[in-house]
Design an enzyme around this catalytic site. Structure first.
Site, PDB file in Angstrom:
ATOM      1  N   GLU A  53       0.891  -1.176   0.000  1.00 42.54           N
ATOM      2  CA  GLU A  53       0.000   0.000   0.000  1.00 42.54           C
ATOM      3  C   GLU A  53       0.912   1.203   0.000  1.00 42.54           C
ATOM      4  O   GLU A  53       1.611   1.446   0.993  1.00 42.54           O
ATOM      5  CB  GLU A  53      -0.869   0.015   1.270  1.00 42.54           C
ATOM      6  CG  GLU A  53      -1.762  -1.190   1.445  1.00 42.54           C
ATOM      7  CD  GLU A  53      -2.918  -1.211   0.468  1.00 42.54           C
ATOM      8  OE1 GLU A  53      -3.165  -0.190  -0.197  1.00 42.54           O
ATOM      9  OE2 GLU A  53      -3.567  -2.259   0.364  1.00 42.54           O
TER      10      GLU A  53
ATOM     11  N   CYS B  44      -2.966   8.671   3.438  1.00 45.75           N
ATOM     12  CA  CYS B  44      -2.705   8.143   2.093  1.00 45.75           C
ATOM     13  C   CYS B  44      -3.892   8.396   1.171  1.00 45.75           C
ATOM     14  O   CYS B  44      -3.743   8.438  -0.040  1.00 45.75           O
ATOM     15  CB  CYS B  44      -2.383   6.660   2.179  1.00 45.75           C
ATOM     16  SG  CYS B  44      -3.638   5.754   3.083  1.00 45.75           S
TER      17      CYS B  44
HETATM   18  P1  NAP Z   1       8.499   4.586   4.652  1.00 42.84           P
HETATM   19  O1  NAP Z   1       9.647   5.456   4.938  1.00 42.84           O
HETATM   20  O2  NAP Z   1       8.510   3.792   3.401  1.00 42.84           O
HETATM   21  O3  NAP Z   1       8.385   3.633   5.922  1.00 42.84           O
HETATM   22  C1  NAP Z   1       7.330   2.740   6.068  1.00 42.84           C
HETATM   23  C2  NAP Z   1       7.745   1.588   6.949  1.00 42.84           C
HETATM   24  O4  NAP Z   1       8.762   0.824   6.308  1.00 42.84           O
HETATM   25  C3  NAP Z   1       8.320   2.002   8.293  1.00 42.84           C
HETATM   26  O5  NAP Z   1       7.871   1.091   9.275  1.00 42.84           O
HETATM   27  C4  NAP Z   1       9.826   1.851   8.084  1.00 42.84           C
HETATM   28  O6  NAP Z   1      10.528   1.591   9.270  1.00 42.84           O
HETATM   29  C5  NAP Z   1       9.854   0.637   7.186  1.00 42.84           C
HETATM   30  N1  NAP Z   1      11.042   0.515   6.352  1.00 42.84           N
HETATM   31  C6  NAP Z   1      11.865   1.495   5.914  1.00 42.84           C
HETATM   32  N2  NAP Z   1      12.840   0.958   5.136  1.00 42.84           N
HETATM   33  C7  NAP Z   1      12.603  -0.377   5.081  1.00 42.84           C
HETATM   34  C8  NAP Z   1      13.249  -1.482   4.450  1.00 42.84           C
HETATM   35  N3  NAP Z   1      14.327  -1.303   3.695  1.00 42.84           N
HETATM   36  N4  NAP Z   1      12.747  -2.712   4.627  1.00 42.84           N
HETATM   37  C9  NAP Z   1      11.642  -2.901   5.386  1.00 42.84           C
HETATM   38  N5  NAP Z   1      10.995  -1.911   6.007  1.00 42.84           N
HETATM   39  C10 NAP Z   1      11.452  -0.660   5.852  1.00 42.84           C
HETATM   40  O7  NAP Z   1       7.132   5.377   4.641  1.00 42.84           O
HETATM   41  P2  NAP Z   1       6.590   6.433   5.698  1.00 42.84           P
HETATM   42  O8  NAP Z   1       7.358   7.686   5.519  1.00 42.84           O
HETATM   43  O9  NAP Z   1       6.476   5.836   7.057  1.00 42.84           O
HETATM   44  O10 NAP Z   1       5.087   6.613   5.188  1.00 42.84           O
HETATM   45  C11 NAP Z   1       4.678   7.613   4.291  1.00 42.84           C
HETATM   46  C12 NAP Z   1       4.196   6.995   3.008  1.00 42.84           C
HETATM   47  O11 NAP Z   1       3.286   5.965   3.277  1.00 42.84           O
HETATM   48  C13 NAP Z   1       3.459   7.990   2.156  1.00 42.84           C
HETATM   49  O12 NAP Z   1       3.984   7.950   0.880  1.00 42.84           O
HETATM   50  C14 NAP Z   1       2.025   7.466   2.141  1.00 42.84           C
HETATM   51  O13 NAP Z   1       1.334   7.705   0.965  1.00 42.84           O
HETATM   52  C15 NAP Z   1       2.204   6.032   2.368  1.00 42.84           C
HETATM   53  N6  NAP Z   1       1.003   5.488   2.991  1.00 42.84           N
HETATM   54  C16 NAP Z   1       0.218   4.666   2.255  1.00 42.84           C
HETATM   55  C17 NAP Z   1      -0.920   4.115   2.800  1.00 42.84           C
HETATM   56  C18 NAP Z   1      -1.783   3.193   2.009  1.00 42.84           C
HETATM   57  O14 NAP Z   1      -2.611   2.531   2.606  1.00 42.84           O
HETATM   58  N7  NAP Z   1      -1.641   3.116   0.705  1.00 42.84           N
HETATM   59  C19 NAP Z   1      -1.252   4.391   4.120  1.00 42.84           C
HETATM   60  C20 NAP Z   1      -0.425   5.235   4.845  1.00 42.84           C
HETATM   61  C21 NAP Z   1       0.708   5.772   4.266  1.00 42.84           C
HETATM   62  P3  NAP Z   1      11.250   2.779  10.109  1.00 42.84           P
HETATM   63  O15 NAP Z   1      10.177   3.707  10.530  1.00 42.84           O
HETATM   64  O16 NAP Z   1      11.851   2.064  11.247  1.00 42.84           O
HETATM   65  O17 NAP Z   1      12.215   3.409   9.183  1.00 42.84           O
END
Ligand code: NAP
Length: 499
Positions: free
Chosen positions: A256, A295
């Protein structure tokens, strides 16, 4: 300062090494620290598979549903404390925090009901039996059984309670144990939810684990019976999908990711009509609720060319009335974005969108604040880049609304505000292939939640940019955690097996 620990192998454990500090994004005060360094993640996954998996699979859907109800009760009992944590650690207003926490409780309860409706079975019978030969004796039947691995859930920072619950509810009901990993920066809420669930022994041992802190090698340790549901940025999603073991073992992954959700005002809608007011209200709510960090938030506001000045001036008036500030103050309607990284990303995203911003950036000596930003005359980046903050762009259209929406290349939700059936008949098929959900706004819908609210009964996800995933949707969501298998043989044998 609280040291957050992980619950793995049935115990609370702390990582070693330099911890990450969790801040209050309004004041930049430190609240807690977390580290996952040195934790034995392979053992944690094995423990969930070998202890939690069999315990859950021994239960019927009704019994698993009862566990979800007990989780919801546990959250409800500490709701006020969770709201306070959401305000402090997430930059949420009280209303934002309720959206997260109540959404989590509501989703657990909705799946508890799905559990009751599925009854005393432990697996799903999929469709009718099929006669395969000339006689009825040669028979086929599809069933769907829980996989024997662990469901790993990696969540984004913006919904620490709902993000946990909307994934966990479905996996646990399907019969898979869960290891959940909240985004570290806002993990206080998820930590507290799970701490209580563990303390109250709501779930059998091994059924729910939590990793607080960076994911380390988590993804690379997954095997063929495991599944991974990820919510976050498109870049991280792509990295996970490309992991060697994910490809080699055909590990099921649901992503997602980003979305450039559009709201379309129909050409028939007159200013000041109820439909028009609903449209304005939904745009303002989506831009400001959780400081635009949803999101599903509206990012592109499509308006008939001849109405754009009017809509702009009405939106400016409504947005100007939003008080931005520390969300612990009652009169504040919009808090900061969640982290410094997020603050920098929004600033860079605004540069990339170009055009003209209707409001100046908020000026605060501390904290990660923006005023709502309504962009006019954005560059083509408006169809390519999600600015994850209180930002939306106004886009005029003539007869090309569907084509403009489709340029977002896959989204979670598109909302349409029109009473003109001919327009609805035209735009819905034009945008449907690009979305997981279409919200048809109507003033007659009582207490309309708006397009930004994800309901457990309907699917959540979207193609392309949105990650290509699908979650929730009532019983539909279970499919991700179940293996569909075709039984082929003598009819009496199959019927006995199915009970
Ligand atoms: P993110 O930086 O991609 O992080 C998301 C999660 O992934 C965090 O728990 C992070 O852990 C973990 N993570 C980071 N690098 C990783 C890796 N290499 N392997 C496995 N896990 C890893 O995203 P975010 O900044 O938290 O969220 C914002 C984005 O989420 C926005 O673009 C938004 O659109 C999207 N979003 C989408 C939805 C949907 O349902 N489509 C819902 C909410 C948000 P750490 O925090 O420990 O780094």
């Amino acid at each position: 300062m609280t040291e957050l620990r992980s619950h793995l192998c049935g115990k609370w454990v702390a990582g070693s090494g330099a911890p990450q500090t969790l801040l209050n994004p309004a004041t930049e005060e430190p609240l807690a620290s977390a580290s996952s360094e040195g934790l034995d993640l392979a053992a944690a996954l094995d423990y969930a598979r070998s202890t939690g998996g069999p315990a859950l699979r021994a239960l019927s859907f009704t019994q698993r549903g009862a566990l979800l109800k007990a989780m919801a009760d546990s959250m409800q009992a500490q709701r006020d404390a969770l709201l306070e944590l959401g305000i402090a650690n997430g930059g949420n207003t009280r209303s934002d925090a309720k959206f997260d926490v109540d959404g989590a409780i509501g989703t657990l309860l909705a799946y508890a009901e799905v559990g009751s409706s599925l009854g005393e079975k432990r697996f799903l019978v999929d469709g009718e039996g099929i006669q395969l030969g000339r006689s009825a004796r040669f028979h086929g039947q599809h069933i769907a059984v829980p996989r024997h691995g662990v469901a790993v859930h990696i969540n984004a920072f913006n919904f620490p309670a709902w993000g946990f619950a909307e994934k966990a509810a479905v996996a646990l009901l399907a019969g898979m144990p869960v290891l959940t990993k909240p985004a570290t920066s806002s993990s206080l809420v998820a930590f507290r939810v799970i701490e209580k669930i563990v303390e109250q022994k709501v779930l059998p041992d091994g059924v729910l684990s939590v990793l607080i802190g960076s994911p380390g090698e988590l993804v690379s340790l997954l095997g063929a019976q495991d599944v991974l549901a990820f919510t976050g940025s498109g870049n991280t999603g792509a990295q996970i999908r490309g992991a060697r073991n994910v490809i080699e073992h055909s590990i099921r992954v649901n992503v997602e990711a980003d979305s450039l959700n559009a709201a379309v005002l129909g050409p028939d809608v007159e200013a000041r009509s109820d439909m028009y007011e609903l449209f304005l209200k939904d745009v303002v709510r989506d831009m400001t609720q959780k400081a635009g960090q949803k999101c599903t938030a509206i990012r592109r506001v499509l308006v008939p060319k001849d109405k754009i000045e009017e809509v702009k001036s009405d939106l400016v008036e409504l947005l100007s009335a939003i008080k931005v500030g520390n969300p612990s103050e009652d009169e504040v309607r919009m808090g900061p974005v969640a982290t410094k990284g997020q603050f920098e990303d929004v600033k860079a995203g605004l540069q990339r969108l170009g055009g003209k911003n209707v409001f100046p950036t908020a000026s605060f000596s501390r904290g990660y604040f923006f005023n709502p930003v309504l962009v006019e005359g954005a560059s083509a980046a408006v169809h390519e880049h999600e600015v994850f903050g209180p930002v939306a762009s106004l886009l005029p259209y003539e007869s090309d609304a569907g084509a403009i929406v489709a340029r977002g290349n896959g989204g979670l939700v598109c909302s349409v505000y029109s009473d003109d059936q001919a327009f609805i008949d035209e735009i819905v098929p034009a945008v449907a292939p690009f979305h997981g959900r279409i919200f048809l706004g109507h003033p007659k819908i009582e207490l309309s939640p708006g397009p930004g609210t994800v309901l457990p009964q309907l699917v959540h996800g979207g193609p392309g940019r949105a990650g290509g995933g699908e979650e929730l949707g009532g019983p539909r969501g279970l499919a991700f955690y179940l293996q569909r298998v075709a039984l082929e043989g003598a009819r009496p044998v199959i019927q006995k097996l199915l009970g």
